[in-house]
Design a protein around this motif. Structure first.
Motif, PDB file in Angstrom:
ATOM      1  N   THR A  46      34.020 -61.842   6.639  1.00 16.26           N
ATOM      2  CA  THR A  46      33.892 -60.390   6.628  1.00 16.26           C
ATOM      3  C   THR A  46      32.514 -60.007   6.097  1.00 16.26           C
ATOM      4  N   CYS A  47      31.889 -59.071   6.790  1.00 12.55           N
ATOM      5  CA  CYS A  47      30.491 -58.715   6.530  1.00 12.55           C
ATOM      6  C   CYS A  47      30.409 -57.240   6.132  1.00 12.55           C
ATOM      7  N   PRO A  48      30.148 -56.953   4.871  1.00 15.47           N
ATOM      8  CA  PRO A  48      30.151 -55.568   4.395  1.00 15.47           C
ATOM      9  C   PRO A  48      28.852 -54.834   4.699  1.00 15.47           C
ATOM     10  N   GLY A  49      28.895 -53.532   4.516  1.00 15.13           N
ATOM     11  CA  GLY A  49      27.697 -52.717   4.624  1.00 15.13           C
ATOM     12  C   GLY A  49      27.031 -52.567   3.269  1.00 15.13           C
ATOM     13  N   GLY A  50      26.105 -51.631   3.205  1.00 20.24           N
ATOM     14  CA  GLY A  50      25.372 -51.381   1.968  1.00 20.24           C
ATOM     15  C   GLY A  50      23.897 -51.690   2.134  1.00 20.24           C
ATOM     16  N   MET A  51      23.071 -50.962   1.415  1.00 16.27           N
ATOM     17  CA  MET A  51      21.624 -51.127   1.558  1.00 16.27           C
ATOM     18  C   MET A  51      21.038 -52.164   0.616  1.00 16.27           C
ATOM     19  N   GLY A  52      21.800 -52.609  -0.358  1.00 14.33           N
ATOM     20  CA  GLY A  52      21.294 -53.642  -1.250  1.00 14.33           C
ATOM     21  C   GLY A  52      21.594 -55.008  -0.669  1.00 14.33           C
ATOM     22  N   THR A  53      22.343 -55.800  -1.401  1.00 10.45           N
ATOM     23  CA  THR A  53      22.739 -57.111  -0.890  1.00 10.45           C
ATOM     24  C   THR A  53      24.167 -57.075  -0.364  1.00 10.45           C
ATOM     25  N   GLY A  54      24.644 -55.896  -0.036  1.00  5.24           N
ATOM     26  CA  GLY A  54      25.994 -55.748   0.463  1.00  5.24           C
ATOM     27  C   GLY A  54      26.940 -55.387  -0.667  1.00  5.24           C
ATOM     28  N   GLY A  80      19.051 -60.529   0.425  1.00  7.36           N
ATOM     29  CA  GLY A  80      18.059 -59.521   0.079  1.00  7.36           C
ATOM     30  C   GLY A  80      18.499 -58.123   0.443  1.00  7.36           C
ATOM     31  N   GLY A  81      17.750 -57.136  -0.059  1.00 16.46           N
ATOM     32  CA  GLY A  81      18.061 -55.755   0.216  1.00 16.46           C
ATOM     33  C   GLY A  81      17.830 -55.370   1.662  1.00 16.46           C
ATOM     34  N   LEU A  82      16.837 -55.989   2.304  1.00 17.39           N
ATOM     35  CA  LEU A  82      16.581 -55.741   3.716  1.00 17.39           C
ATOM     36  C   LEU A  82      17.443 -56.672   4.566  1.00 17.39           C
ATOM     37  N   PRO A  83      17.803 -56.246   5.780  1.00 18.64           N
ATOM     38  CA  PRO A  83      18.718 -57.058   6.599  1.00 18.64           C
ATOM     39  C   PRO A  83      18.052 -58.174   7.395  1.00 18.64           C
ATOM     40  N   SER A  84      16.858 -58.572   7.016  1.00 20.06           N
ATOM     41  CA  SER A  84      16.096 -59.561   7.788  1.00 20.06           C
ATOM     42  C   SER A  84      16.860 -60.861   8.008  1.00 20.06           C
ATOM     43  N   HIS A  85      17.545 -61.355   6.982  1.00 20.21           N
ATOM     44  CA  HIS A  85      18.182 -62.672   7.052  1.00 20.21           C
ATOM     45  C   HIS A  85      19.710 -62.598   7.094  1.00 20.21           C
ATOM     46  N   ASP A  86      20.268 -61.430   7.354  1.00 19.22           N
ATOM     47  CA  ASP A  86      21.724 -61.283   7.314  1.00 19.22           C
ATOM     48  C   ASP A  86      22.422 -62.288   8.229  1.00 19.22           C
ATOM     49  N   HIS A  87      21.939 -62.414   9.462  1.00 12.91           N
ATOM     50  CA  HIS A  87      22.596 -63.306  10.420  1.00 12.91           C
ATOM     51  C   HIS A  87      22.480 -64.767  10.003  1.00 12.91           C
ATOM     52  N   GLU A  88      21.364 -65.134   9.381  1.00 14.21           N
ATOM     53  CA  GLU A  88      21.196 -66.499   8.901  1.00 14.21           C
ATOM     54  C   GLU A  88      22.155 -66.791   7.756  1.00 14.21           C
ATOM     55  N   ASP A  89      22.355 -65.813   6.882  1.00 16.75           N
ATOM     56  CA  ASP A  89      23.289 -65.988   5.770  1.00 16.75           C
ATOM     57  C   ASP A  89      24.710 -66.197   6.290  1.00 16.75           C
TER      58      ASP A  89
END
Length: 258
Positions: A46-54, A80-89
């Motif tokens: 499950t992948c939450p929202g939010g502008m920080g680290t989720g 990180g706060g930016l979504p640059s690496h979300d998919h990698e995580d």
């Protein structure tokens, strides 16, 4: 008595803390929900929202219901706060799950909300090991959000651009992080849920995803729109539709991860 959002009280997290190593030696803080099942079982990240680290709190309602329905669940955080690496995580989460004896690595799906929906779509497009994808209230086109809110919701425009930067000079960055430019690579079954009263991510964000995935040749795509439903699952004028939404994606995952 523990209050729930339905009662107007605080969210109580029911998962167990679990760290997942990152390549740089740091780690992701996740929550693991183990279902009461025997033998390897299907799992949902499950992948939450939010502008920080989720924010785990944003997706507790879904994680808890999935777990009660017999799925193991891993609730994500981001590096990180930016979504640059979300998919990698999210792919790193798959790697960790696949190594656990109680997980069926051939039956791992994704569920994301808001920014987490964007992350789930990006992960699905890049990593076909995930077998089924469902989202709710997905933000799939950050450029549309940035430009569209400039006149309609100036305060939200400032919030988005303060987070992601100027959409004109930083257009390439926006395009690199938004799922709408990557969803043509999704080949897995996809369920898109969206509230018609969503004032944070308009329904067009999911409509565009559906149309682009279909155009790329993946016919296993379902879009369901809900009247009087907002971005956080709230029903206008009061209450939450968590049970109703969960019934949709739990049925979907049971069918696609059978």
């Amino acid at each position: 008595m523990i209050l729930t959002p339905r009662d107007g009280g605080p969210v109580v997290l029911t998962g167990a803390p679990q760290s997942i190593a990152l390549p740089d030696g740091t780690s992701l803080a996740t929550l693991l929900y183990k279902a009461a099942t025997e033998g390897p079982a299907p799992t949902i990240v499950t992948c939450p929202g939010g502008m920080g680290t989720g924010m785990f709190e944003i997706i507790e309602w879904a994680a808890a219901r999935l777990c009660a329905a017999g799925f193991h669940v891993l609730s994500m955080n981001y590096r990180g706060g930016l979504p640059s690496h979300d998919h990698e995580d999210i792919s790193l989460a798959y790697d960790w799950l696949a190594g656990q004896s109680f997980i069926d690595a051939e039956r791992i799906g994704l569920f994301g909300v808001s920014r987490g929906g964007n992350a789930a779509l990006r992960a699905a497009a890049a990593d076909h090991r995930f077998k089924a994808i469902a989202t709710f209230g997905t933000v799939s086109d950050f450029l549309q959000q940035a430009f569209g809110t400039a006149a309609f919701a100036p305060a939200r425009h400032r919030l988005i651009t303060g987070w992601l930067g100027d959409p004109v000079t930083g257009r390439a960055f926006y395009e690199s992080i938004q799922a709408i430019d990557q969803v043509q690579n999704i080949v897995q079954p996809l369920l898109l849920l969206h509230g018609e009263h969503d004032m944070h991510a308009p329904v067009e964000q999911s409509i565009m995803v559906r149309d682009k995935v279909l155009a790329a040749g993946n016919a296993d795509v379902t879009l369901e729109l809900f009247p009087v439903l907002g971005h956080f699952g709230e029903v206008v004028p009061s209450g939450f539709a968590y049970d109703h939404l969960a019934s949709r994606f739990i049925h979907f995952f049971r069918e696609k991860l059978a």
